[in-house]
Scaffold this active site. Structure first.
Site, mmCIF file in Angstrom:
data_model
loop_
_atom_site.group_PDB
_atom_site.id
_atom_site.type_symbol
_atom_site.label_atom_id
_atom_site.label_comp_id
_atom_site.label_asym_id
_atom_site.label_seq_id
_atom_site.Cartn_x
_atom_site.Cartn_y
_atom_site.Cartn_z
ATOM 1 N N HIS A 116 -0.887 -7.552 4.620
ATOM 2 C CA HIS A 116 0.266 -7.532 3.156
ATOM 3 C C HIS A 116 0.628 -5.706 3.762
ATOM 4 O O HIS A 116 0.640 -4.615 3.162
ATOM 5 C CB HIS A 116 -0.272 -7.756 2.131
ATOM 6 N N GLU A 118 1.674 -4.224 0.011
ATOM 7 C CA GLU A 118 1.058 -2.877 -0.321
ATOM 8 C C GLU A 118 -0.830 -2.679 -0.076
ATOM 9 O O GLU A 118 -0.973 -1.245 0.254
ATOM 10 C CB GLU A 118 0.509 -4.389 -1.798
#
Ligand code: SF4
Length: 268
Positions: A116, A118
């Site tokens: 991901h 993030e």
């Protein structure tokens, strides 16, 4: 349901960039995990690229809600890009915390999906961080010295707590950081409550949206029939078998998409 603070801010930053002047506008990775929003901006000339190497100098680069690693930001500055930062303030807080504890000599353990954006961004704020996604992976770690653990903002609280319980057994000095976003946890609580009052449920949002996927998992765990759809065209015909339908949507799902689903259901 619908846009959270961070998504609203990132989309607003990109909107400002598009309207600012005639400069080319790039985003490093999709601005948010929603295909309708991304393709709307692409139709207005915004280019989505994966690497600073693909960004010509002297153009505007918008950093998406999930943030990017510090090193990438530095690379963009060196190339002369004009950066407009759409990173969510809650993600910025996590990045600062990782940096602070790394500078104090703590080993960094990040709990979340290693693929991901993030998490890739967050990992760029520490030296040699360890990324894990389950208590089983935590069991396999060998750790010494002070350790700081932090979670993806969209992880489920109970998943994070289980990993932390394992790490507590393994570390002499463990700093547990609470970084889960309330926009995520409140939605999950509301969804559990909603599922008690409906016959079936639709979760609306991008296929790649982590918080939409978690909402879908949460709805499934309640045991009622549920589907994850990206837009009204994906409403399953079987939904007509149920009388009361619940709707929820990820933090990156535009109101227009939610409204279109609601209207289609009402017309059915
Ligand atoms: S879900 Fe929370 S952390 Fe993620 S972008 Fe939205 S406000 Fe920020």
């Amino acid at each position: 349901m619908g846009f959270c603070l961070g998504v609203r801010r990132a989309v607003g930053t990109l909107e400002d960039a598009v309207n600012f002047d005639d400069s080319e506008v790039y985003t490093l990775g999709p601005i948010i995990h929603n295909p309708q929003v991304v393709s709307d901006f692409e139709s207005r000339g915004v280019k989505t690229v994966e690497s600073p190497d693909d960004v010509p100098s002297d153009c505007r680069v918008i950093i998406r809600a999930h943030g990017i690693p510090l090193q990438l930001k530095e690379e963009l500055k060196l190339r002369g890009s004009r950066i407009m930062d759409g990173t969510c303030p809650k993600v910025i807080a996590s990045q600062k915390t990782v940096r602070k504890y790394a500078s104090l000599g703590y080993h960094t353990v990040i709990v979340g999906d290693p693929d991901h954006g993030e998490i890739r961004g967050l990992a760029g704020y520490a030296d040699h961080p360890i990324v894990i996604s389950s208590p089983e992976e935590a069991e396999k770690l060998t750790l010494s010295g002070p350790v700081m653990v932090i979670g993806q903002t969209t992880i489920k609280q109970d998943e994070y707590d289980k990993v932390c319980r394992v790490l507590e057994q393994k570390c002499e000095q463990l700093k547990i950081v609470e970084s889960i976003c309330s926009a995520t946890s409140k939605r999950q609580e509301a969804l559990v409550d909603l599922c008690k009052r409906v016959d079936a449920c639709l979760i609306i949002g991008g296929r790649d949206s982590a918080n939409t996927q978690r909402l879908y998992m949460t709805a499934r765990e309640t045991g009622i029939p549920c589907w994850h759809i990206q837009d009204a065209s994906e409403i399953p015909g079987k939904i007509g078998d149920f009388e009361v339908i619940g709707l929820s949507a990820g933090a990156s799902t535009p109101d227009s998409v939610i409204l279109a689903v609601e209207r289609r259901l009402q017309s059915m």
